[in-house]
Design a protein around this motif. Sequence first.
Motif, PDB file in Angstrom:
ATOM      1  N   GLN A   1      -6.534   7.938   3.492  1.00 39.16           N
ATOM      2  CA  GLN A   1      -6.944   6.533   3.479  1.00 39.16           C
ATOM      3  C   GLN A   1      -7.179   6.040   2.054  1.00 39.16           C
ATOM      4  OE1 GLN A   1      -6.919   4.531   6.061  1.00 39.16           O
ATOM      5  NE2 GLN A   1      -7.642   2.811   4.815  1.00 39.16           N
ATOM      6  N   SER A   2      -7.732   6.900   1.201  1.00 42.88           N
ATOM      7  CA  SER A   2      -8.106   6.414  -0.125  1.00 42.88           C
ATOM      8  C   SER A   2      -7.221   6.960  -1.256  1.00 42.88           C
ATOM      9  CB  SER A   2      -9.568   6.773  -0.416  1.00 42.88           C
ATOM     10  OG  SER A   2      -9.714   8.169  -0.434  1.00 42.88           O
TER      11      SER A   2
ATOM     12  N   CYS B   1       4.736   2.841  -5.028  1.00 40.15           N
ATOM     13  CA  CYS B   1       4.175   3.360  -6.272  1.00 40.15           C
ATOM     14  C   CYS B   1       4.303   2.293  -7.347  1.00 40.15           C
ATOM     15  CB  CYS B   1       4.925   4.619  -6.703  1.00 40.15           C
ATOM     16  SG  CYS B   1       4.478   5.150  -8.370  1.00 40.15           S
TER      17      CYS B   1
ATOM     18  N   ALA C   1      -5.798   4.497  -3.606  1.00 38.95           N
ATOM     19  CA  ALA C   1      -4.748   3.766  -2.892  1.00 38.95           C
ATOM     20  C   ALA C   1      -4.934   2.253  -2.961  1.00 38.95           C
ATOM     21  CB  ALA C   1      -4.721   4.221  -1.438  1.00 38.95           C
ATOM     22  N   ASP C   2      -6.170   1.794  -2.899  1.00 40.50           N
ATOM     23  CA  ASP C   2      -6.406   0.353  -2.910  1.00 40.50           C
ATOM     24  C   ASP C   2      -6.204  -0.249  -4.298  1.00 40.50           C
ATOM     25  OD1 ASP C   2      -7.049   0.166  -0.157  1.00 40.50           O
ATOM     26  OD2 ASP C   2      -9.033   0.995  -0.594  1.00 40.50           O
TER      27      ASP C   2
ATOM     28  N   LYS D   1       5.881   6.143   3.210  1.00 43.85           N
ATOM     29  CA  LYS D   1       4.619   6.409   3.884  1.00 43.85           C
ATOM     30  C   LYS D   1       3.929   7.638   3.305  1.00 43.85           C
ATOM     31  CE  LYS D   1       4.448   4.593   8.575  1.00 43.85           C
ATOM     32  NZ  LYS D   1       5.118   4.687   9.852  1.00 43.85           N
TER      33      LYS D   1
ATOM     34  N   PHE E   1      -3.671   7.899  -3.215  1.00 45.61           N
ATOM     35  CA  PHE E   1      -2.251   7.597  -3.346  1.00 45.61           C
ATOM     36  C   PHE E   1      -1.648   8.651  -4.271  1.00 45.61           C
ATOM     37  CE2 PHE E   1       1.483   5.713  -5.153  1.00 45.61           C
ATOM     38  CZ  PHE E   1       2.029   4.953  -4.141  1.00 45.61           C
TER      39      PHE E   1
ATOM     40  N   ASN F   1       3.588   8.590   0.431  1.00 55.31           N
ATOM     41  CA  ASN F   1       2.832   8.358  -0.803  1.00 55.31           C
ATOM     42  C   ASN F   1       1.330   8.261  -0.543  1.00 55.31           C
ATOM     43  OD1 ASN F   1       5.153   8.258  -2.264  1.00 55.31           O
ATOM     44  ND2 ASN F   1       5.245   6.028  -2.392  1.00 55.31           N
ATOM     45  N   ARG F   2       1.019   7.792   0.649  1.00 58.79           N
ATOM     46  CA  ARG F   2      -0.378   7.567   1.005  1.00 58.79           C
ATOM     47  C   ARG F   2      -0.891   8.842   1.652  1.00 58.79           C
ATOM     48  NH1 ARG F   2      -3.012   2.146   2.061  1.00 58.79           N
ATOM     49  NH2 ARG F   2      -5.170   2.778   2.134  1.00 58.79           N
TER      50      ARG F   2
ATOM     51  N   SER G   1       0.814  -1.214   0.000  1.00 57.81           N
ATOM     52  CA  SER G   1       0.000   0.000   0.000  1.00 57.81           C
ATOM     53  C   SER G   1       0.852   1.270   0.000  1.00 57.81           C
ATOM     54  CB  SER G   1      -0.938  -0.005   1.212  1.00 57.81           C
ATOM     55  OG  SER G   1      -0.177  -0.130   2.392  1.00 57.81           O
ATOM     56  N   GLN G   2       2.175   1.125   0.186  1.00 61.71           N
ATOM     57  CA  GLN G   2       3.043   2.319   0.213  1.00 61.71           C
ATOM     58  C   GLN G   2       3.920   2.431  -1.025  1.00 61.71           C
ATOM     59  OE1 GLN G   2       5.333   2.361   3.804  1.00 61.71           O
ATOM     60  NE2 GLN G   2       3.556   2.008   5.112  1.00 61.71           N
TER      61      GLN G   2
END
Length: 367
Positions: free
Chosen positions: A326-327, A312, A340-341, A320, A329, A322-323, A309-310
């Motif tokens: 919560q949603s 690219c 992000a997901d 970190k 990126f 990059n995020r 999740s972190q």
Amino acid sequence: MFETLRLTRMLYNAGLEQRREAYRKHGKTLSAYDQQRELTALKDACPEYGGVYSHVLQDVFDRLDRAYKSFFSRVKKGAKRAGFPRFKPRQRWDSFKFKQCWDNKKGDWTACGKPVDEGRRINIPKIGAVKIKLHRPLEGKPKSLQIIHDCGQWFAAYVCEVPLAPLPATGSAVGVDVGTTWFAITSDGEFVENPRYLKNGLKNLRVQQRTVSRRKKGSNRRRKAVQQVAKAHRKIRRQRADFHHKTARRLVNEHDLIAHEDLKVSNMVKSNLARSISDVGWASFFEILNAKAASAGRSVIAVNPAYTSQTCRICGHVGKENRVSQSRFLCAQCGHAENADVNAAHNILGRAVPSALNGSGVSHAVV
Ligand SMILES: [Zn+2]
């Protein structure tokens, strides 16, 4: 059938006691076979056991043996609470099993579970021809039959051997990220929602549980409320299973390769209570997915989810920062912006593809 449940449960508890004693007094570990050999003597001493089919009695000791084996394997793995096999109270004993429905030599049914009366009844040895509703025709070769009692209803569950049904290749591969807000997010940008009826069911369940705790222990009204809770649980269980089956079916039909995060690893990576609770649901989903994929000749690969999740997915920059939420990126290095997901799902797929090309892309593989 209730009587068979009672007798088999007592046999299980006696078998557990016997094993514990044998170990305590003589340091000896009994096997299922050791215990099954004594069944004839048991029937002489307690004639009521003559009213239960022999395979059903044998299966009780096989079950006990499995309980011991999984206890030892948990000990070996160093589980914090290994859970020694327990004595079964009435609420925890709800089925008995006929282990052989098919006679391979004759190429026909044995007496166990054979449909009679034009499929309106099935034959249950020592019990009789029992009326059933056949929900769908049996497929393949019947192997075993389990009779289950669940919230006042009886079920006959057949295990059948069915030939593999490979699906034509689609040339598509997908990465799946599971979450708490969404049930799953795929690298194709598809968001699979947690069905609303599950949420409603859980709410309903909480209301009913409060009713139980309000009522007096041992009262009839409390017993009825407990039954209601059990029924609500069953409904949720079935709805969830139905949703899992349909979601897994769609993924398997559409893709040759499905990558997801390895849950055992992900629990260590992100120790988060909300996640670990819903992981229970995902584990059974992945089990269903694996079974469908294996039958269809598809590959399912579980990958290490660390930093998915972190990272690219365009330039590979890990951080970190990059995020941004919560949603969202947003890559600090190349400026790549995405949900992000979806970005994480792409990374999961990316980790699975090299191993699939190496030829290790078999289902159940853990990378
Ligand atoms: Zn980047």
